[in-house]
Design an enzyme around this catalytic site. Structure first.
Site, mmCIF file in Angstrom:
data_model
loop_
_atom_site.group_PDB
_atom_site.id
_atom_site.type_symbol
_atom_site.label_atom_id
_atom_site.label_comp_id
_atom_site.label_asym_id
_atom_site.label_seq_id
_atom_site.Cartn_x
_atom_site.Cartn_y
_atom_site.Cartn_z
ATOM 1 N N LYS A 1 0.818 -1.224 0.000
ATOM 2 C CA LYS A 1 0.000 0.000 0.000
ATOM 3 C C LYS A 1 0.846 1.266 0.000
ATOM 4 O O LYS A 1 0.480 2.261 -0.628
ATOM 5 C CB LYS A 1 -0.947 0.004 1.204
ATOM 6 C CG LYS A 1 -2.069 -1.018 1.078
ATOM 7 C CD LYS A 1 -3.031 -0.943 2.245
ATOM 8 C CE LYS A 1 -4.131 -1.971 2.098
ATOM 9 N NZ LYS A 1 -5.150 -1.866 3.133
ATOM 10 N N LYS B 1 4.024 7.618 17.959
ATOM 11 C CA LYS B 1 3.450 7.267 16.660
ATOM 12 C C LYS B 1 2.031 7.844 16.531
ATOM 13 O O LYS B 1 1.660 8.388 15.496
ATOM 14 C CB LYS B 1 3.422 5.746 16.547
ATOM 15 C CG LYS B 1 3.048 5.197 15.203
ATOM 16 C CD LYS B 1 3.484 3.740 15.183
ATOM 17 C CE LYS B 1 2.845 2.903 14.144
ATOM 18 N NZ LYS B 1 3.288 1.505 14.252
HETATM 19 P P1 ATR Z 1 -1.199 -1.671 9.856
HETATM 20 O O1 ATR Z 1 -0.724 -0.876 8.687
HETATM 21 O O2 ATR Z 1 -1.774 -3.004 9.495
HETATM 22 O O3 ATR Z 1 -2.076 -0.893 10.788
HETATM 23 P P2 ATR Z 1 1.214 -1.200 11.325
HETATM 24 O O4 ATR Z 1 1.397 0.094 10.651
HETATM 25 O O5 ATR Z 1 2.387 -2.089 11.537
HETATM 26 O O6 ATR Z 1 0.141 -2.094 10.622
HETATM 27 O O7 ATR Z 1 0.529 -0.905 12.734
HETATM 28 C C1 ATR Z 1 0.196 -1.907 13.597
HETATM 29 C C2 ATR Z 1 -0.598 -1.294 14.765
HETATM 30 O O8 ATR Z 1 -1.003 -2.353 15.618
HETATM 31 C C3 ATR Z 1 0.216 -0.331 15.621
HETATM 32 O O9 ATR Z 1 -0.652 0.651 16.119
HETATM 33 C C4 ATR Z 1 0.711 -1.244 16.748
HETATM 34 O O10 ATR Z 1 0.958 -0.572 17.957
HETATM 35 P P3 ATR Z 1 2.380 0.150 18.266
HETATM 36 O O11 ATR Z 1 2.504 1.264 17.285
HETATM 37 O O12 ATR Z 1 2.222 0.646 19.649
HETATM 38 O O13 ATR Z 1 3.415 -0.928 18.094
HETATM 39 C C5 ATR Z 1 -0.490 -2.117 16.916
HETATM 40 N N1 ATR Z 1 -0.237 -3.413 17.559
HETATM 41 C C6 ATR Z 1 0.306 -4.504 17.012
HETATM 42 N N2 ATR Z 1 0.321 -5.538 17.893
HETATM 43 C C7 ATR Z 1 -0.264 -5.055 19.033
HETATM 44 C C8 ATR Z 1 -0.558 -5.622 20.314
HETATM 45 N N3 ATR Z 1 -0.266 -6.900 20.612
HETATM 46 N N4 ATR Z 1 -1.155 -4.834 21.219
HETATM 47 C C9 ATR Z 1 -1.473 -3.541 20.929
HETATM 48 N N5 ATR Z 1 -1.207 -2.958 19.752
HETATM 49 C C10 ATR Z 1 -0.622 -3.703 18.814
#
Ligand code: ATR
Length: 272
Positions: free
Chosen positions: A66, A156
């Site tokens: 994307k 973030k």
């Molecule tokens: P996407 O584009 O699919 O949203 P990404 O940009 O990698 O993927 O973002 C993943 C999101 O899921 C982020 O907000 C991440 O939180 P952090 O920025 O704090 O890392 C969140 N995330 C992933 N695993 C998580 C978990 N186990 N608990 C809470 N938040 C999670």
């Protein structure tokens, strides 16, 4: 020659997009060909170029391309610019236009299909990654009484608001959610992909009307289970969003708006 469209991603074997667009085309009496392309990690741009040379008119883009799709476009909508990601491309006279329909697809599913307007409601959006980026502007346009973004990485989340130029959204860490309750809780983290629960407690559901899980086809995720155990009766996964964003792309490409309900019904996998 039949007008050609495709979805590109990696892996792509589980995609529902050819089925969805095939059903839309049939219902709208449009003759199109819609295929799935497994993109190459080394040469995404080349894959898109080849499809254009073969007469392709537009593409849907899914993980992990994307961002690259957004970057190769000549122009992009405001929501695609904020998401810094494109989930749909249109090829017009040698130019590439980028759009991101994920957020408005989600909003339309919540408000129209699930009957839960955001206006005046307290809304909690979990996550600050690509999915949350896509949802932010459409959610704000819907006038919630309160919109809170919770993320583990607070910087973030703050960057997301700064990029959007918005101050009317609260950013909270998960511990700060203790004792706070919301009407609508949306899980836009990727936690469910690894069967994890974002670090929320049942507090957030209070007497919530809707818990929405963006991950489609994962059944009752830990997030939905917690919501169910907290008494939330309206549980949704991302199937409606998937179909609604596809309908927006179809309209953008073809100028016709297909009905989504029959397609959502066909793709729905019961949660329980
Ligand atoms: P996407 O584009 O699919 O949203 P990404 O940009 O990698 O993927 O973002 C993943 C999101 O899921 C982020 O907000 C991440 O939180 P952090 O920025 O704090 O890392 C969140 N995330 C992933 N695993 C998580 C978990 N186990 N608990 C809470 N938040 C999670």
């Amino acid at each position: 020659m039949t007008d050609r469209y495709a979805v590109i991603g990696r892996p792509i074997n589980h995609t529902k997009s050819p089925l969805i667009h095939g059903l839309f085309a049939e219902a709208c009496g449009q003759r199109i060909e819609y295929t799935a392309i497994e993109g190459s990690l080394e040469d995404f741009k080349g894959d898109v170029q080849r499809f254009r040379e073969q007469g392709g008119l537009g593409m849907n883009v899914t993980a992990p391309f994307k961002l690259q799709a957004f970057e190769l476009a000549n122009s992009a909508s405001e929501r695609a610019r904020l998401a810094r990601a494109a989930n749909a491309l249109k090829f017009v006279e040698g130019r590439v236009e980028a759009e991101n329909f994920d957020g408005i697809g989600l909003l339309r599913d919540i408000q129209h299909n699930l009957g839960q307007p955001l206006a005046g409601r307290r809304v909690l959006l979990l996550g600050a990654g690509g999915a949350a980026r896509g949802a932010l502007l459409p959610f704000l346009d819907a006038n919630p009484a309160r919109l809170v973004i919770a993320n583990r990485d607070l910087d973030k989340a703050r960057r997301l608001l700064a990029d959007a130029g918005r101050r009317d959204v609260e950013v909270l860490g998960y511990p700060q959610l203790q004792g706070q309750s919301f009407d609508i809780v949306v899980n836009a983290t990727s936690a469910s992909l690894s069967a994890e629960l974002p670090p929320i407690t049942a507090d957030v559901f209070g007497n919530a009307r809707l818990a929405y899980e963006l991950a489609y086809g994962k059944g009752l995720t830990p997030f939905l289970r917690l919501a169910q155990g907290s008494g939330v009766t309206n549980l949704a996964d991302g199937v409606g969003m998937l179909v609604e964003q596809a309908a927006e792309a179809f309209f953008w490409w073809r100028g016709m708006r297909p009905q989504t309900r029959p397609v959502i019904d066909r793709l729905t996998i019961p949660l329980v």
